[in-house]
Design a protein around this motif. Structure first.
Motif, PDB file in Angstrom:
ATOM      1  N   MET B   1       0.854  -1.196   0.000  1.00 17.53           N
ATOM      2  CA  MET B   1       0.000   0.000   0.000  1.00 17.53           C
ATOM      3  C   MET B   1       0.889   1.246   0.000  1.00 17.53           C
ATOM      4  N   THR B   2       0.500   2.243  -0.725  1.00 17.21           N
ATOM      5  CA  THR B   2       1.304   3.453  -0.787  1.00 17.21           C
ATOM      6  C   THR B   2       0.935   4.401   0.345  1.00 17.21           C
ATOM      7  N   TYR B   3       1.815   5.396   0.542  1.00 11.56           N
ATOM      8  CA  TYR B   3       1.588   6.387   1.583  1.00 11.56           C
ATOM      9  C   TYR B   3       0.320   7.187   1.252  1.00 11.56           C
ATOM     10  N   VAL B   4       0.055   7.417  -0.039  1.00 11.00           N
ATOM     11  CA  VAL B   4      -1.149   8.156  -0.428  1.00 11.00           C
ATOM     12  C   VAL B   4      -2.397   7.396   0.015  1.00 11.00           C
ATOM     13  N   ALA B   5      -2.416   6.083  -0.246  1.00  4.19           N
ATOM     14  CA  ALA B   5      -3.591   5.273   0.099  1.00  4.19           C
ATOM     15  C   ALA B   5      -3.790   5.238   1.610  1.00  4.19           C
ATOM     16  N   LEU B   6      -2.678   5.061   2.360  1.00  6.61           N
ATOM     17  CA  LEU B   6      -2.771   5.023   3.823  1.00  6.61           C
ATOM     18  C   LEU B   6      -3.325   6.351   4.351  1.00  6.61           C
ATOM     19  N   SER B   7      -2.776   7.458   3.822  1.00  8.90           N
ATOM     20  CA  SER B   7      -3.219   8.773   4.281  1.00  8.90           C
ATOM     21  C   SER B   7      -4.682   8.999   3.939  1.00  8.90           C
ATOM     22  N   ALA B   8      -5.084   8.545   2.742  1.00  6.07           N
ATOM     23  CA  ALA B   8      -6.476   8.708   2.332  1.00  6.07           C
ATOM     24  C   ALA B   8      -7.396   7.944   3.278  1.00  6.07           C
ATOM     25  N   ALA B   9      -6.972   6.740   3.687  1.00  5.30           N
ATOM     26  CA  ALA B   9      -7.802   5.923   4.586  1.00  5.30           C
ATOM     27  C   ALA B   9      -8.005   6.646   5.919  1.00  5.30           C
ATOM     28  N   PHE B  10      -6.907   7.181   6.479  1.00  6.93           N
ATOM     29  CA  PHE B  10      -7.040   7.843   7.787  1.00  6.93           C
ATOM     30  C   PHE B  10      -7.750   9.188   7.672  1.00  6.93           C
ATOM     31  N   ALA B  14     -11.149  10.465   9.620  1.00  5.82           N
ATOM     32  CA  ALA B  14     -11.337  11.768  10.275  1.00  5.82           C
ATOM     33  C   ALA B  14     -12.574  12.464   9.708  1.00  5.82           C
ATOM     34  N   LEU B  15     -12.754  12.380   8.379  1.00  8.35           N
ATOM     35  CA  LEU B  15     -13.909  13.024   7.748  1.00  8.35           C
ATOM     36  C   LEU B  15     -15.214  12.371   8.206  1.00  8.35           C
ATOM     37  N   LEU B  16     -15.161  11.058   8.410  1.00  7.44           N
ATOM     38  CA  LEU B  16     -16.348  10.342   8.881  1.00  7.44           C
ATOM     39  C   LEU B  16     -16.769  10.869  10.257  1.00  7.44           C
ATOM     40  N   ILE B  20     -20.225  12.804  11.302  1.00  5.96           N
ATOM     41  CA  ILE B  20     -21.083  12.419  12.436  1.00  5.96           C
ATOM     42  C   ILE B  20     -21.347  13.636  13.322  1.00  5.96           C
ATOM     43  N   ALA B  21     -20.280  14.418  13.569  1.00  2.37           N
ATOM     44  CA  ALA B  21     -20.432  15.611  14.424  1.00  2.37           C
ATOM     45  C   ALA B  21     -21.407  16.600  13.787  1.00  2.37           C
ATOM     46  N   VAL B  22     -21.288  16.804  12.469  1.00  2.00           N
ATOM     47  CA  VAL B  22     -22.164  17.750  11.769  1.00  2.00           C
ATOM     48  C   VAL B  22     -23.615  17.269  11.831  1.00  2.00           C
ATOM     49  N   VAL B  23     -23.806  15.983  11.529  1.00  2.77           N
ATOM     50  CA  VAL B  23     -25.164  15.434  11.535  1.00  2.77           C
ATOM     51  C   VAL B  23     -25.767  15.541  12.938  1.00  2.77           C
ATOM     52  N   ARG B  24     -24.922  15.272  13.962  1.00  5.04           N
ATOM     53  CA  ARG B  24     -25.442  15.335  15.328  1.00  5.04           C
ATOM     54  C   ARG B  24     -25.955  16.734  15.667  1.00  5.04           C
ATOM     55  N   VAL B  25     -25.141  17.763  15.320  1.00  6.20           N
ATOM     56  CA  VAL B  25     -25.562  19.138  15.612  1.00  6.20           C
ATOM     57  C   VAL B  25     -26.849  19.453  14.849  1.00  6.20           C
ATOM     58  N   ALA B  26     -26.912  19.047  13.563  1.00  7.61           N
ATOM     59  CA  ALA B  26     -28.092  19.346  12.750  1.00  7.61           C
ATOM     60  C   ALA B  26     -29.337  18.677  13.320  1.00  7.61           C
ATOM     61  N   VAL B  27     -29.186  17.421  13.752  1.00  6.82           N
ATOM     62  CA  VAL B  27     -30.341  16.662  14.246  1.00  6.82           C
ATOM     63  C   VAL B  27     -30.774  17.162  15.623  1.00  6.82           C
ATOM     64  N   VAL B  28     -29.790  17.359  16.520  1.00 12.55           N
ATOM     65  CA  VAL B  28     -30.116  17.719  17.900  1.00 12.55           C
ATOM     66  C   VAL B  28     -30.519  19.185  18.014  1.00 12.55           C
ATOM     67  N   ALA B  29     -29.745  20.077  17.342  1.00 13.15           N
ATOM     68  CA  ALA B  29     -29.976  21.516  17.542  1.00 13.15           C
ATOM     69  C   ALA B  29     -30.623  22.186  16.338  1.00 13.15           C
ATOM     70  N   LEU B  96      -6.802  18.550  12.118  1.00 13.36           N
ATOM     71  CA  LEU B  96      -7.686  19.728  12.059  1.00 13.36           C
ATOM     72  C   LEU B  96      -9.142  19.334  11.861  1.00 13.36           C
ATOM     73  N   VAL B  97      -9.362  18.276  11.095  1.00 14.02           N
ATOM     74  CA  VAL B  97     -10.738  17.819  10.836  1.00 14.02           C
ATOM     75  C   VAL B  97     -11.267  17.051  12.044  1.00 14.02           C
ATOM     76  N   LEU B  98     -10.400  16.164  12.579  1.00 14.94           N
ATOM     77  CA  LEU B  98     -10.844  15.228  13.620  1.00 14.94           C
ATOM     78  C   LEU B  98     -11.052  15.897  14.982  1.00 14.94           C
TER      79      LEU B  98
END
Lengths: 108, 402
Positions: B1-10, B14-16, B20-29, B96-98
């Protein structure tokens, strides 16, 4: 072998603590949440490192600046502190930028 | 596996979390609150991103120049900022995302300050070693080196596994625990009803990353062992299964909690299943069965009042103590069949039998008095663990890996 890199990292972490303490940015805002966030961030980035090392993408370099203490093959003790610093830095930057922008708006 | 693929996976991970955080705020608030969060934070996030990427460009180059890390060029995309591989920038971007997303999620939990320490108590820190040690010893003795599997597995069986095991147990034992004062101290933690949901969520959340990592690093045999281990953790106390209330299945499942980490370690290490190894695991299993049965004796009265079944409530105190003694004896005899220094561990059955012997004729009404022996049992476990460790070390020294 020496502790230079580790000392530099600890000093940088110390600076983050001073900023945090002075401006109540991360741990001095909500200690429990900050602890959970930083621990989770470090675990996440450590897992990334472990996979990178396991896949042979990167490894520890040859240098005279590290203690030589390893957490796992190719994973030096210093990496733990580096990742903790990175996580702390990111949170200080985001909350700190918010504080600075607020201050600028207040002046204008 | 390349470094690009590994970085993309992680980065994807983080984006996932961010999603979840965005959806939670939208649903709850609501959408309005989400827009307010976005309005407040987009500029600070942008400023932070600019600064951290600038710092990364500077310091990553410095660190590479100093030789702190080295890269295998065949795995790199070849794109660099000076000497720093472009893929390295995925670390600060993911952070920064996570991290702010986690802040939003964790912050919303509004945990009372003591919740974390309550969860730690629920996971029974005095027992952490009992599951981490079998895993670490089995794995290390099989491959004789410290690697990522050893670290990940040991941490998993040290804390998350115990939080899941005792957390699930405490949530579904709530009613009977109320009737049992013994559960508040060293041997257990009675769990406030308000903490039930957060306990279950925390148990699953801390286990999932480790289980995914172990599955990725293991073979189908290890997956099977891990599946049995996790099933035993849940089946012991979840409603519908409640193996802890089924005589004999209760002791067998409890013993599986401690033996299965060793089996997972052996499977991950791809160990050879020699007769001696099977005898050792069988002895460990019998020791666990006997120990669980003996532990159930002290709870006969509160368990019966709470309408809870166990090997001891069904068979009675006298029978169960004798059963435990027999199981320990059988475990000790099995160890005598293993190669040196295994038989030495067989002798460790004797002190267990000795502390249980005074209760061999105890009546059900006086069964709570067995708690005295149970307290000795807990300390005896530490002493035996120490002696077993010495035996394992001498095994390592005497038998280098061929």
């Amino acid at each position: 072998m020496s502790a230079i890199y580790l000392i530099v990292l600890l000093a940088a972490l110390g600076c983050m603590v001073l900023l945090d303490h002075r401006f109540a940015l991360v741990f001095w805002r909500r200690a429990g949440v900050a602890t959970a966030v930083v621990v989770a961030g470090v675990v996440f980035l450590l897992a990334w490192d472990v996979f990178g090392i396991g896949l042979g993408i990167f490894a520890r370099g040859e240098n005279p600046y590290m203690t030589g203490i390893l957490l796992a093959p190719q994973l030096p003790l210093e990496e733990l502190f580096f990742l903790a610093f990175l996580c702390y830095l990111v949170m200080v930057l985001v909350t700190g930028a918010d504080r600075v922008l607020e201050w600028l708006r207040g002046r204008s | 596996m390349t470094y690009v693929a590994l970085s993309a996976a992680f980065l994807g991970g983080a984006l996932l979390v961010a999603a979840i955080a965005v959806v939670r705020v939208a649903v709850v608030a609501g959408a309005g609150a989400l827009a307010a969060v976005a309005r407040r934070w987009w500029l600070p996030a942008l400023v932070a991103a600019a600064v951290v990427l600038l710092l990364t460009a500077l310091f990553d180059n410095l660190m590479i120049a100093a030789g702190l890390m080295a890269y295998a060029s065949k795995h790199l995309s070849g794109l660099h900022i000076a000497r720093a591989p472009l893929e390295d920038f995925a670390y600060p971007v993911a952070a920064l995302v996570l991290l702010p997303s986690l802040w939003s999620l964790f912050g919303a939990l509004r945990l009372p300050a003591h919740t974390v320490s309550r969860l730690a108590a629920v996971s029974r820190p005095v027992s952490w070693i009992n599951t981490a040690f079998p895993f670490a010893a089995a794995y290390y003795l099989s491959i004789r080196e410290v690697d990522a599997v050893l670290v990940v597995g040991t941490v998993f069986f040290l804390v998350p596994y115990n939080l899941a095991m005792y957390g699930v147990n405490d949530v579904f034992d709530y009613e009977s625990d109320l009737a049992n004062p013994r559960k508040g101290g060293i041997e257990g933690a009675m769990l406030d009803r308000r903490l039930h949901r957060v306990t279950l969520v925390a148990a699953i959340a801390v286990c999932v990353p480790f289980v995914i990592a172990l599955v990725l690093m293991g073979t189908p045999a290890a997956w099977a062992a891990l599946a049995v281990s996790l099933f035993a953790v849940a089946a012991y106390s979840v409603p519908g299964l409640r193996f802890k209330e089924r005589p004999f299945l209760d002791s067998a499942t409890s013993s599986t909690h401690f033996v299965s980490p060793a089996v997972v370690g052996l499977a991950l290490a791809d160990a050879a299943w020699t007769p001696a190894l099977v005898a050792l695991l069988a002895a460990f299993f019998l020791w666990g069965v006997g120990s669980h049965a003996f532990g159930a004796v002290q709870d006969i009265v509160p368990d019966r009042e709470g309408g809870i079944g166990s090997v001891a409530t069904v068979m009675g105190a006298r029978w169960t103590v004798r059963f435990a003694i027999a199981a320990w004896l059988a475990a000790g005899l099995l160890m005598l069949t293993t190669p040196w220094p295994g038989p030495l561990a067989g002798l460790l059955a004797l002190p267990y039998i000795a502390i249980a012997m005074p209760y061999r004729s105890v009546g059900d009404e006086r069964s709570a008095s067995a708690n005295r022996a149970w307290r000795r049992f807990i300390w005896l476990n530490y002493a035996s663990g120490f002696l077993v460790t010495l035996i394992l070390i001498s095994y390592v020294i005497e038998r280098p890996l061929s």
